[in-house]
Write a protein that holds these residues in place. Structure first.
Motif, PDB file in Angstrom:
ATOM      1  N   ASN A 165      30.818  14.285  23.241  1.00 37.17           N
ATOM      2  CA  ASN A 165      30.658  14.139  24.692  1.00 37.17           C
ATOM      3  C   ASN A 165      31.996  14.092  25.411  1.00 37.17           C
ATOM      4  O   ASN A 165      32.160  14.681  26.481  1.00 37.17           O
ATOM      5  N   THR A 166      32.963  13.403  24.830  1.00 32.87           N
ATOM      6  CA  THR A 166      34.289  13.326  25.438  1.00 32.87           C
ATOM      7  C   THR A 166      34.953  14.690  25.428  1.00 32.87           C
ATOM      8  O   THR A 166      35.512  15.133  26.445  1.00 32.87           O
ATOM      9  N   GLY A 167      34.889  15.370  24.301  1.00 29.35           N
ATOM     10  CA  GLY A 167      35.470  16.715  24.212  1.00 29.35           C
ATOM     11  C   GLY A 167      34.806  17.687  25.174  1.00 29.35           C
ATOM     12  O   GLY A 167      35.478  18.496  25.823  1.00 29.35           O
ATOM     13  N   THR A 168      33.489  17.602  25.273  1.00 31.01           N
ATOM     14  CA  THR A 168      32.754  18.479  26.185  1.00 31.01           C
ATOM     15  C   THR A 168      33.184  18.237  27.625  1.00 31.01           C
ATOM     16  O   THR A 168      33.430  19.176  28.388  1.00 31.01           O
ATOM     17  N   CYS A 169      33.293  16.976  28.006  1.00 34.51           N
ATOM     18  CA  CYS A 169      33.711  16.631  29.366  1.00 34.51           C
ATOM     19  C   CYS A 169      35.124  17.164  29.638  1.00 34.51           C
ATOM     20  O   CYS A 169      35.388  17.759  30.686  1.00 34.51           O
ATOM     21  N   CYS A 170      36.011  16.993  28.688  1.00 38.39           N
ATOM     22  CA  CYS A 170      37.387  17.460  28.813  1.00 38.39           C
ATOM     23  C   CYS A 170      37.420  18.981  28.997  1.00 38.39           C
ATOM     24  O   CYS A 170      38.074  19.496  29.906  1.00 38.39           O
ATOM     25  N   VAL A 171      36.699  19.708  28.156  1.00 38.32           N
ATOM     26  CA  VAL A 171      36.674  21.169  28.230  1.00 38.32           C
ATOM     27  C   VAL A 171      36.031  21.637  29.537  1.00 38.32           C
ATOM     28  O   VAL A 171      36.548  22.541  30.202  1.00 38.32           O
ATOM     29  N   LEU A 172      34.926  21.024  29.926  1.00 41.02           N
ATOM     30  CA  LEU A 172      34.253  21.454  31.153  1.00 41.02           C
ATOM     31  C   LEU A 172      35.100  21.187  32.392  1.00 41.02           C
ATOM     32  O   LEU A 172      35.121  22.010  33.320  1.00 41.02           O
ATOM     33  N   TYR A 173      35.803  20.059  32.440  1.00 39.33           N
ATOM     34  CA  TYR A 173      36.683  19.801  33.578  1.00 39.33           C
ATOM     35  C   TYR A 173      37.783  20.859  33.634  1.00 39.33           C
ATOM     36  O   TYR A 173      38.110  21.375  34.702  1.00 39.33           O
ATOM     37  N   GLY A 174      38.368  21.178  32.484  1.00 41.71           N
ATOM     38  CA  GLY A 174      39.420  22.186  32.443  1.00 41.71           C
ATOM     39  C   GLY A 174      38.913  23.566  32.845  1.00 41.71           C
ATOM     40  O   GLY A 174      39.530  24.263  33.652  1.00 41.71           O
ATOM     41  N   LEU A 175      37.765  23.980  32.280  1.00 41.33           N
ATOM     42  CA  LEU A 175      37.186  25.277  32.633  1.00 41.33           C
ATOM     43  C   LEU A 175      36.790  25.326  34.106  1.00 41.33           C
ATOM     44  O   LEU A 175      37.003  26.346  34.776  1.00 41.33           O
ATOM     45  N   GLY A 176      36.235  24.242  34.593  1.00 34.18           N
ATOM     46  CA  GLY A 176      35.862  24.188  36.006  1.00 34.18           C
ATOM     47  C   GLY A 176      37.062  24.403  36.897  1.00 34.18           C
ATOM     48  O   GLY A 176      36.980  25.098  37.916  1.00 34.18           O
ATOM     49  N   ASP A 177      38.197  23.841  36.511  1.00 34.76           N
ATOM     50  CA  ASP A 177      39.404  24.024  37.316  1.00 34.76           C
ATOM     51  C   ASP A 177      39.888  25.469  37.266  1.00 34.76           C
ATOM     52  O   ASP A 177      40.309  26.009  38.286  1.00 34.76           O
ATOM     53  N   ILE A 178      39.815  26.083  36.102  1.00 30.61           N
ATOM     54  CA  ILE A 178      40.225  27.490  36.006  1.00 30.61           C
ATOM     55  C   ILE A 178      39.350  28.348  36.908  1.00 30.61           C
ATOM     56  O   ILE A 178      39.847  29.214  37.636  1.00 30.61           O
ATOM     57  N   PHE A 179      38.039  28.125  36.882  1.00 25.94           N
ATOM     58  CA  PHE A 179      37.145  28.868  37.771  1.00 25.94           C
ATOM     59  C   PHE A 179      37.484  28.600  39.235  1.00 25.94           C
ATOM     60  O   PHE A 179      37.492  29.513  40.058  1.00 25.94           O
ATOM     61  N   GLN A 180      37.746  27.337  39.564  1.00 27.57           N
ATOM     62  CA  GLN A 180      38.067  26.997  40.956  1.00 27.57           C
ATOM     63  C   GLN A 180      39.364  27.674  41.401  1.00 27.57           C
ATOM     64  O   GLN A 180      39.449  28.175  42.520  1.00 27.57           O
ATOM     65  N   GLN A 181      40.359  27.709  40.530  1.00 30.06           N
ATOM     66  CA  GLN A 181      41.604  28.392  40.883  1.00 30.06           C
ATOM     67  C   GLN A 181      41.356  29.880  41.124  1.00 30.06           C
ATOM     68  O   GLN A 181      41.936  30.475  42.035  1.00 30.06           O
ATOM     69  N   HIS A 182      40.495  30.461  40.317  1.00 32.29           N
ATOM     70  CA  HIS A 182      40.168  31.877  40.511  1.00 32.29           C
ATOM     71  C   HIS A 182      39.516  32.091  41.881  1.00 32.29           C
ATOM     72  O   HIS A 182      39.862  33.039  42.596  1.00 32.29           O
ATOM     73  N   ILE A 183      38.595  31.214  42.241  1.00 31.26           N
ATOM     74  CA  ILE A 183      37.919  31.318  43.539  1.00 31.26           C
ATOM     75  C   ILE A 183      38.919  31.132  44.675  1.00 31.26           C
ATOM     76  O   ILE A 183      38.909  31.883  45.654  1.00 31.26           O
ATOM     77  N   GLU A 184      39.794  30.141  44.547  1.00 38.52           N
ATOM     78  CA  GLU A 184      40.775  29.862  45.598  1.00 38.52           C
ATOM     79  C   GLU A 184      41.735  31.033  45.819  1.00 38.52           C
ATOM     80  O   GLU A 184      42.193  31.264  46.923  1.00 38.52           O
ATOM     81  N   ARG A 185      42.035  31.768  44.773  1.00 40.28           N
ATOM     82  CA  ARG A 185      43.078  32.802  44.851  1.00 40.28           C
ATOM     83  C   ARG A 185      42.541  34.218  44.695  1.00 40.28           C
ATOM     84  O   ARG A 185      43.307  35.148  44.477  1.00 40.28           O
ATOM     85  N   ARG A 186      41.246  34.395  44.809  1.00 37.80           N
ATOM     86  CA  ARG A 186      40.641  35.704  44.525  1.00 37.80           C
ATOM     87  C   ARG A 186      41.116  36.814  45.451  1.00 37.80           C
ATOM     88  O   ARG A 186      41.028  37.978  45.103  1.00 37.80           O
ATOM     89  N   HIS A 187      41.627  36.488  46.621  1.00 40.53           N
ATOM     90  CA  HIS A 187      42.074  37.519  47.551  1.00 40.53           C
ATOM     91  C   HIS A 187      43.571  37.794  47.435  1.00 40.53           C
ATOM     92  O   HIS A 187      44.093  38.629  48.168  1.00 40.53           O
ATOM     93  N   GLN A 188      44.227  37.127  46.529  1.00 40.83           N
ATOM     94  CA  GLN A 188      45.650  37.370  46.333  1.00 40.83           C
ATOM     95  C   GLN A 188      45.833  38.544  45.372  1.00 40.83           C
ATOM     96  O   GLN A 188      45.053  38.727  44.436  1.00 40.83           O
ATOM     97  N   ALA A 189      46.893  39.324  45.600  1.00 43.34           N
ATOM     98  CA  ALA A 189      47.138  40.503  44.763  1.00 43.34           C
ATOM     99  C   ALA A 189      47.363  40.113  43.304  1.00 43.34           C
ATOM    100  O   ALA A 189      46.830  40.719  42.389  1.00 43.34           O
TER     101      ALA A 189
END
Length: 163
Positions: free
Chosen positions: A33-57
């Motif tokens: 459960n701890t590992g899953t939470c750690c991985v999901l928080y990290g993956l969620g941030d990567i997805f969020q960064q992609h969304i935030e910067r999707r219009h950048q070249a």
């Protein structure tokens, strides 16, 4: 990388982690459960960064930010684990009335704790002052808590019935 390919890679990673977690057995549930939470928080941030910067070249991933998220997941994971163990101990079963009680307790007790812990923890990891931390919690808590009420009860019903 496109968002779609990132999504596919993330799903493949989650599937691999799920298989490996099952192989560890129920005695290692805290670790899983701890590992899953750690991985999901990290993956969620990567997805969020992609969304935030999707219009950048061109853009890169802010790995320090992702690491901070993963650290928070690592810290919050055990708290969530023991919370749900306690809920299941005091409210065993998956009957509709029991699930409703679990969801209500989770939303009224644990969700505010997790929201606050997230913003305070992130502020500490980012080196913000006490004043900045308090302002961040005041500004972001209610909008986050409202979204929590819209998303998590439905997701948790699925998880509770799957277990």
């Amino acid at each position: 990388l496109t968002f779609s390919s990132m999504h596919q890679q993330a799903l493949a990673l989650v599937r691999r982690c799920t298989r490996q977690a099952r192989a560890l057995g129920p005695g290692r549930l805290l670790l899983v459960n701890t590992g899953t939470c750690c991985v999901l928080y990290g993956l969620g941030d990567i997805f969020q960064q992609h969304i935030e910067r999707r219009h950048q070249a061109s853009w890169g991933i802010d790995w320090r930010r992702t690491a901070r998220m993963a650290v928070l997941g690592f810290c919050i994971g055990p708290v969530n684990h023991y919370w749900y163990v306690m809920l299941d101990r005091f409210l065993p079963g998956t009957l509709s009335r029991t699930v409703a009680k679990k969801l209500l307790l989770d939303q009224l007790i644990m969700a505010p704790i997790c929201c606050t812990t997230f913003y305070v923890g992130m502020s500490v990891l980012e080196g913000k002052s006490r004043r900045e931390t308090v302002d961040e919690v005041k500004t972001k808590f209610w909008p986050t808590y409202k979204v929590d009420w819209m998303f998590w009860p439905g997701a948790q019903v699925r998880v509770i019935h799957a277990c």
